[in-house]
Design an enzyme around this catalytic site. Structure first.
Site, mmCIF file in Angstrom:
data_model
loop_
_atom_site.group_PDB
_atom_site.id
_atom_site.type_symbol
_atom_site.label_atom_id
_atom_site.label_comp_id
_atom_site.label_asym_id
_atom_site.label_seq_id
_atom_site.Cartn_x
_atom_site.Cartn_y
_atom_site.Cartn_z
ATOM 1 N N ASP A 1 23.288 14.687 45.577
ATOM 2 C CA ASP A 1 24.695 14.339 45.776
ATOM 3 C C ASP A 1 25.289 15.275 46.823
ATOM 4 O OD1 ASP A 1 24.211 12.570 43.766
ATOM 5 O OD2 ASP A 1 25.619 13.439 42.329
ATOM 6 N N ASP B 1 28.634 1.449 37.141
ATOM 7 C CA ASP B 1 28.975 2.629 36.361
ATOM 8 C C ASP B 1 29.845 2.200 35.192
ATOM 9 O OD1 ASP B 1 27.694 4.031 38.401
ATOM 10 O OD2 ASP B 1 29.557 4.254 39.530
#
Length: 250
Positions: A8, A129
Site C-alpha cells: 500500500d 469492500d
C-alpha cells in the site's frame, strides 16, 4: 490457492492503515519497490498494489512509485486505488500492470466496469469492500445500502477476472479472516474470489485454504507480513501444497 502480498502506497511510502483509516497509518518502508522485490523473492506469485492517495483523492497519485515496482519485479502486479475511468486503466496497462482493480466505480458506474471488461478482457478485477455485509466505497469512508453479494452478482456475465473481497472490520486488525462470511460470498457467485482482511498467522492461511472448494482462489495479506506474525515463504508453501507451481487463477 495463491498468497498475494499487499504493498500500500501513500505519499511514495509503503504503509498500512487500520480499517482503512487515514489517521491510523504505520510506515514500513520508504521504498515500495524494494518491498515488492522482497515479497517476490519469498515466493509471491503476484503483488497487490494500492495507491492510497488515489483512493482518497479519486485520481492516481503514485504513478512514479508504481512504475518503479513494475521495473523491479517480474511477477504480475495488480493495482487499485483511484481508478475511475478507462483512460487511467489504459495508462496502467500500458505501463505493464497485469490487472486493474476497480472499487468505488463498480457501484457508482457499473456500465463503465462492464465496458472495461470488454476493452481489456481478463484484466479487470472488481474490489468489493464490505462492512457488515454492505458495500463500502470512497476509500472505505462511506457505507452504502447495497449488499456485497448483490453487487458481485451484477457482474456475473461481465467477464470480470476475479473479485477481491475485503472485510473492512478485519483489515489491518490481525483478528483472523471472516471465514463464514467469505465462504457464503464465494458460494453465492461463480466469479473467482480473492479473500482479504484479517490474516495474521499461518493458521489463518490454512483456514482460508479450506475455502478453495468454494471458489476462493487467493488471499491478500499485508500487515501480518510487515509485523512478522506471518512468514510469506511458509504461507506460500502451505497455500500451494499439492498445487501446480505454475498455477495462476487469473
Amino acid at each position: 490457492m495463491i498468497v498475494i502480498p499487499a504493498v500500500d502506497i501513500r505519499q511514495g511510502k509503503c504503509v498500512r492503515l487500520s480499517q482503512g483509516r487515514a489517521d491510523a497509518q504505520t510506515v514500513y518502508s520508504d521504498d515500495p519497490a524494494a518491498m515488492a522485490a522482497k515479497w517476490e523473492g519469498m515466493g509471491a506469485a503476484r503483488i497487490h498494489v494500492v495507491d492510497l492517495d488515489g483512493a482518497f483523492e479519486k485520481t492516481p497519485k503514485n504513478l512514479g512509485a508504481i512504475k518503479k515496482i513494475l521495473e523491479t519485479v517480474k511477477k504480475p502486479v495488480q493495482v487499485g486505488g483511484g481508478i475511475r475511468d478507462l483512460a487511467t486503466m489504459e495508462t496502467y496497462l500500458d505501463l505493464g500492470v497485469s490487472n486493474i482493480i476497480i472499487g468505488t466505480e463498480a457501484i457508482r458506474n457499473p456500465e463503465m466496469v462492464k465496458d472495461a471488461c470488454k476493452r481489456f478482457p481478463g484484466k479487470i478485477i472488481v474490489g468489493i469492500d464490505a462492512k457488515e455485509g454492505m458495500v463500502a466505497v470512497e476509500g472505505w469512508t462511506e457505507t452504502t445500502s447495497v449488499r456485497a453479494v448483490d453487487l458481485a452478482r451484477s457482474f456475473e456475465d461481465a467477464g470480470v477476472a476475479a473479485i477481491n473481497f475485503t472485510d473492512i472490520h478485519r483489515d489491518g486488525m490481525q483478528t483472523g479472516p471472516n471465514i463464514e462470511q467469505t465462504r457464503a460470498f464465494a458460494q453465492a457467485i461463480s466469479i473467482p474470489v480473492v479473500a482479504s482482511g484479517g490474516v495474521s498467522t499461518i493458521k489463518d492461511i490454512k483456514a482460508v485454504k479450506t475455502l478453495a472448494k468454494d471458489g476462493v482462489v487467493g488471499v491478500i495479506t499485508g500487515r501480518a507480513l510487515y509485523v512478522g506474525t506471518l512468514d510469506l515463504a511458509e504461507a506460500v508453501s502451505e497455500a500451494m501444497e499439492g498445487v501446480d507451481p505454475d498455477y495462476n487463477p487469473f
